[in-house]
Design an enzyme around this catalytic site. Structure first.
Site, short mmCIF file in Angstrom:
data_model
loop_
_atom_site.label_atom_id
_atom_site.label_comp_id
_atom_site.label_asym_id
_atom_site.label_seq_id
_atom_site.Cartn_x
_atom_site.Cartn_y
_atom_site.Cartn_z
N GLY A 16 45.33 37.51 39.11
CA GLY A 16 44.54 37.78 40.30
C GLY A 16 45.25 37.37 41.56
N ASP A 43 43.45 35.45 30.70
CA ASP A 43 42.99 35.57 32.08
C ASP A 43 42.69 34.19 32.66
OD1 ASP A 43 41.84 36.25 34.49
OD2 ASP A 43 40.05 37.18 33.63
N SER A 78 37.76 33.21 41.19
CA SER A 78 39.18 33.50 41.22
C SER A 78 39.95 32.33 41.81
CB SER A 78 39.43 34.76 42.06
OG SER A 78 40.79 35.08 42.13
N ASP A 123 36.22 42.35 37.07
CA ASP A 123 35.28 41.30 36.68
C ASP A 123 33.87 41.62 37.16
OD1 ASP A 123 36.91 39.38 35.30
OD2 ASP A 123 37.83 38.87 37.21
N HIS A 183 42.00 45.13 35.97
CA HIS A 183 40.98 44.24 35.42
C HIS A 183 39.84 44.12 36.43
CE1 HIS A 183 39.67 41.08 32.64
NE2 HIS A 183 39.27 40.42 33.71
N GLY A 205 34.10 32.57 36.47
CA GLY A 205 33.18 32.53 37.59
C GLY A 205 33.83 32.65 38.94
#
Length: 222
Positions: free
Chosen positions: A196, A174, A143, A34, A32, A141
Site C-alpha cells: 500500500g 498483506d 493502511s 480493501d 488489491h 483496519g
C-alpha cells in the site's frame, strides 16, 4: 509466479485513476481493493459501487478483500461490480466451505484470510478448497501499519501446509510490506505481495512499482 498487488486504499482518491495507471505501467499484476464495514474492523471504506468505476478504468484483475460482517450477502454484488478475486476472513465465517464455493460458482477466485492473532490451524480445512490464502502481517483496519515480524515464520509454516494439502493454492501477504522486507517475504513463501503506502507513498509511483517488482523477481532467482 510472483505477483505484485498495489493496495489502492493507500492511494490518493482525488487522482486514484492516474495512480492506478502508474502502477500498471510499473508492472503491477493485480489491484488489491480493501472493503471495511466499521463492524468487523474499526474503519469504513468504499464498497462495490466504487469498485465498478475502478473496473472501467483498469484492465488488471481486482482482488477484493472483504473485511465485513455477513460477506455471503454481498459477494454477488462485488463479482457483478468486477471483482475477479474475493477473500473472506476465517475469523467471522463459520461456513467457510459454503462461502468459498459461492465465490467459485460466481466465477471468481476464492480466498480465505487469516489475521495475525489467529492460529494457522484454523484455515487448514479451508486450504483444500481455496484458490489462495491471504496472510495478514498487520491487524486489519488501517493502511500504513508496521510489519509484524512473526509473519515471516508464519509464512514458512503456511507454505509447508499449502505444499502438503493444496500445492496450487497461492499464498498472499498483506501489511507493512516495503522495500526492506519484500524480498524476505517472497523467499519465505509469498506468491502474491500486497503493498500500500510502500507504493502510493512514493513520489514516482510507476518507478516504485517497477522497483518492488524487480526486488520480488530477484528474490526468486537467488
Amino acid at each position: 509466479m510472483k505477483l505484485l498487488a498495489p493496495s489502492i486504499l493507500a492511494g490518493d482518491w482525488w487522482c486514484i485513476g492516474e495512480q492506478i495507471q502508474a502502477t500498471i505501467r510499473g508492472g503491477a499484476d493485480i489491484l488489491h481493493y480493501d472493503v471495511m464495514d466499521g463492524h468487523f474492523v474499526p474503519n469504513i471504506t468504499a464498497g462495490y459501487e466504487i469498485l465498478s468505476h475502478i473496473r472501467k478504468r483498469a484492465s488488471l484483475p481486482i482482488d477484493a478483500h472483504l473485511m465485513i460482517e455477513n460477506p455471503d450477502k454481498y459477494i454477488p454484488k462485488f463479482v457483478e461490480a468486477g471483482a475477479n478475486w474475493i477473500s473472506v476472513h476465517i475469523e467471522n465465517n463459520y461456513h467457510i466451505h459454503r462461502t468459498l464455493q459461492l465465490i467459485k460458482e460466481l466465477g471468481a477466485k476464492a480466498g480465505v484470510v487469516v489475521n495475525p492473532g489467529t492460529s494457522l490451524s484454523a484455515i487448514e480445512e479451508a486450504l483444500y478448497y481455496a484458490d489462495y490464502v491471504l496472510l495478514m502481517s498487520v491487524n486489519p483496519g488501517f493502511s500504513g501499519q508496521k510489519f509484524i515480524e512473526r509473519s515471516i515464520e508464519r509464512l514458512r509454516i503456511l507454505k509447508e501446509m499449502r505444499d502438503r494439502i493444496n500445492p496450487s493454492c497461492l499464498i498472499e501477504i498483506d501489511g507493512g510490506i516495503k522495500e526492506n522486507n519484500i524480498a524476505e517475504v517472497v523467499r519465505a513463501g509469498a506468491d502474491v505481495v500486497v503493498v500500500g503506502s510502500g507504493i502510493f507513498g512514493a513520489k514516482d509511483i510507476e518507478a516504485q512499482t517497477r522497483k518492488l517488482k524487480s526486488l520480488m523477481l530477484s528474490a526468486v532467482s537467488v
